[in-house]
Write an enzyme that holds these catalytic residues in place. Structure first.
Site, short mmCIF file in Angstrom:
data_model
loop_
_atom_site.label_atom_id
_atom_site.label_comp_id
_atom_site.label_asym_id
_atom_site.label_seq_id
_atom_site.Cartn_x
_atom_site.Cartn_y
_atom_site.Cartn_z
N GLU A 10 17.45 -29.99 -53.98
CA GLU A 10 16.46 -30.98 -54.05
C GLU A 10 16.52 -31.76 -55.13
O GLU A 10 16.30 -32.99 -55.26
CB GLU A 10 14.93 -30.48 -54.12
N CYS A 16 12.96 -27.81 -50.11
CA CYS A 16 13.24 -26.21 -50.42
C CYS A 16 13.87 -25.38 -49.24
O CYS A 16 14.18 -24.40 -49.34
CB CYS A 16 12.34 -25.42 -50.97
N HIS A 40 9.74 -18.20 -48.99
CA HIS A 40 9.90 -19.20 -49.94
C HIS A 40 8.78 -19.11 -50.90
O HIS A 40 7.46 -18.62 -50.53
CB HIS A 40 9.81 -20.46 -49.37
N1 CAA Z 1 -8.60 -16.17 -63.23
C1 CAA Z 1 -8.00 -15.71 -61.99
N2 CAA Z 1 -7.78 -16.66 -61.20
C2 CAA Z 1 -8.00 -17.98 -61.36
C3 CAA Z 1 -8.61 -18.39 -62.49
C4 CAA Z 1 -8.87 -17.41 -63.39
N3 CAA Z 1 -9.51 -17.69 -64.87
N4 CAA Z 1 -8.69 -19.69 -62.51
C5 CAA Z 1 -8.31 -19.89 -61.21
N5 CAA Z 1 -8.11 -19.01 -60.63
C6 CAA Z 1 -7.45 -19.02 -59.17
C7 CAA Z 1 -8.14 -19.86 -58.33
O1 CAA Z 1 -9.35 -19.47 -57.65
C8 CAA Z 1 -7.03 -20.25 -57.37
O2 CAA Z 1 -7.05 -19.19 -56.34
P1 CAA Z 1 -7.07 -19.10 -54.74
O3 CAA Z 1 -6.29 -20.19 -54.32
O4 CAA Z 1 -6.88 -17.84 -54.40
O5 CAA Z 1 -8.63 -19.75 -54.74
C9 CAA Z 1 -5.89 -20.27 -57.85
O6 CAA Z 1 -6.28 -19.58 -59.34
C10 CAA Z 1 -5.25 -21.52 -58.20
O7 CAA Z 1 -6.18 -22.41 -58.83
P2 CAA Z 1 -6.66 -23.74 -58.38
O8 CAA Z 1 -6.39 -23.79 -56.82
O9 CAA Z 1 -7.84 -24.44 -58.97
O10 CAA Z 1 -5.04 -24.50 -58.85
P3 CAA Z 1 -4.79 -25.91 -58.88
O11 CAA Z 1 -5.46 -26.71 -57.89
O12 CAA Z 1 -4.83 -26.49 -60.28
O13 CAA Z 1 -2.89 -25.64 -58.46
C11 CAA Z 1 -1.53 -25.70 -56.71
C12 CAA Z 1 -2.78 -25.02 -57.54
C13 CAA Z 1 -2.33 -27.10 -56.11
C14 CAA Z 1 -1.06 -25.11 -55.63
C15 CAA Z 1 -0.54 -26.32 -57.83
O14 CAA Z 1 0.01 -25.05 -58.43
C16 CAA Z 1 0.33 -27.20 -57.39
O15 CAA Z 1 0.28 -28.36 -57.02
N6 CAA Z 1 1.73 -26.58 -57.03
C17 CAA Z 1 2.80 -27.38 -56.64
C18 CAA Z 1 2.75 -27.37 -54.88
C19 CAA Z 1 3.34 -26.08 -54.45
O16 CAA Z 1 3.84 -25.18 -55.17
N7 CAA Z 1 2.71 -25.96 -53.35
C20 CAA Z 1 3.05 -24.70 -52.41
C21 CAA Z 1 3.57 -24.99 -51.00
S1 CAA Z 1 4.54 -26.24 -50.85
C22 CAA Z 1 6.23 -25.39 -50.95
O17 CAA Z 1 6.12 -24.14 -51.10
C23 CAA Z 1 7.19 -26.36 -51.19
C24 CAA Z 1 7.75 -26.08 -52.68
O18 CAA Z 1 8.44 -25.36 -53.32
C25 CAA Z 1 6.84 -27.13 -53.86
#
Ligand code: CAA
Length: 389
Positions: A79, A111, A233
């Protein structure tokens, strides 16, 4: 005829950021990273490392072992392309002094492209059983500083030799695959950081898994209980666990915490400390499983789910071959991962902001610790690489 992965070699940067450091800088509870997304460290490429140096470094062990002599196809999946025209694989071909009788091309679909490359390589070997293909998948996962994706960054490359009578994993012919035009994650040509609709991307990942599995199960009649391990993945390790839980719930297959652990844990070990490697991630999971599983995996059936945003997904399976342990590079992988250097927050930000100069001038890059190859500079818009060993 059996066709599949004959050898697998992994490389990642020698530098990492512990997510405790990032959590402190972003005033976030570190357990959000360690537990919530299941990541501990992210691999960060220094200015003189890119997909070419990482891909060539991953394949270097194969070259040293004389495994590239019969290779007539080199597919580089990424990518993080470094040129709109020239394939990264052509640079790798040069650095590894491979035979000129070789087809070389670069593949892209976020990916997923590593899996497209693997399947195309299998087709090539089916037509040319005495020949081999080299599949390299390598990426730098980069999101904006301070964005939700930042903690999932990482980098790495996997080089796989694909042949008849493979010594590691036979890839079975049936596959379930699925394409749908969606905007969950993308990177326009003018950007060096990905754009992502994070929550939506996790939903599409799972939807595509369910669709791919449905087809696969229809073709094979297999159920989830016919598999000994799964390699997903891995954008972050929690994603793989959640996806498997969701699939089991949907299919009404019982899954306890211990079972989930034994089906997935070994495949998640490397990714937890390297971060997302995009096209390479699922194959990093395979290397992790083969290298670190205490049990003998001979004859075990592995389920693979490959996902590339945008999106394309594929479910397929592989069977581990007798004697596989004799051809692993597990000790090299372990040494690489154990000997990395930790970066401070400031060092991370300086590296992140380094940027490849685009003015067409003469630029020499600072020398960091790399593998056998480094991206030494750029001159008149031409990337220059040098051999370190
Ligand atoms: N202790 C323990 N857990 C905690 C916590 C704490 N203090 N604070 C938050 N958490 C948990 C949340 O509850 C959440 O868990 P759940 O999903 O089980 O509810 C987890 O930590 C993540 O917290 P948020 O959902 O609030 O996190 P976020 O919104 O800030 O970010 C994300 C999460 C949106 C996935 C972000 O990491 C992101 O944008 N990542 C990039 C995109 C990605 O990886 N997508 C995956 C599918 S696409 C793909 O696979 C292609 C690729 O490679 C990109």
């Amino acid at each position: 005829m059996k066709i599949g992965i004959d050898r697998i070699s992994f490389y990642t940067s020698n530098y990492f950021v512990d997510l405790q450091t990032l959590a402190d800088a972003r005033s976030v509870d570190v357990n959000k990273y360690y537990t919530g997304i299941g990541q501990e460290k992210m691999g960060i490429p220094p200015p003189d490392e890119d997909i070419v140096t990482m891909g060539a470094s991953a394949a270097f062990r194969l070259q040293q072992d004389g495994e590239l002599d019969d290779v007539e196809l080199l597919l580089f999946a990424t990518e993080s392309g470094i040129d709109q025209s020239k394939a990264a694989g052509v640079y790798v071909h040069g650095l590894l002094e491979m035979n000129n009788r070789c087809r070389t091309v670069e593949l892209k679909q976020a990916c997923y492209s590593g899996t497209a490359a693997l399947q195309l390589a299998i087709g090539f070997v089916a037509r040319n059983p005495g020949k081999k293909a080299l599949v390299i998948a390598g990426d730098v996962a980069r999101y904006e500083l301070g964005s939700p994706g930042e903690a999932t960054q990482g980098c790495g490359a996997v080089a796989m030799l694909v042949s008849a009578d493979p010594r590691l994993v036979e890839i079975n012919p049936e596959c379930g695959y699925y394409t749908e035009d969606v905007m969950d994650f993308w990177r326009p040509n003018y950007r060096s950081e990905a754009l992502v609709d994070g929550k939506y991307s996790t939903m599409v990942y799972i939807h595509t898994l369910l669709e791919s599995w449905k087809q696969y199960a229809g073709l094979t009649g297999l159920s989830l209980t016919d598999f000994d391990h799964f390699c997903y993945h891995i954008p972050f390790t929690k994603m793989a666990e959640k996806a498997h839980e969701k699939l089991c719930r949907k299919l009404k297959v019982e899954l306890g915490k211990d079972q989930l652990h034994s089906l997935l844990e070994e495949s998640l070990r490397y990714s937890r400390i390297t971060g997302n490697c995009y096209s390479a991630s699922m194959y990093v999971a395979l290397a992790s499983l083969l290298d670190t599983a205490a049990e003998d995996l001979t004859g075990k059936r592995i389920g693979f789910y490959s996902y590339g945003s945008g999106c394309v997904g594929e479910f397929f399976s592989g069977t581990v071959q007798p004697g596989y342990r004799e051809v692993l590079y597990g000790n090299d992988h372990k040494k690489l991962l154990e000997n990395r250097t930790e970066l401070t927050y400031q060092q991370y930000e300086d590296i992140f902001n380094y940027g490849v100069p685009a003015d067409g001038g003469e630029h020499v890059f600072p020398q960091y610790k790399t593998g056998p190859f480094r991206f030494s500079g750029i001159s008149q818009h031409k990337r220059e690489y040098e051999t370190v060993v």
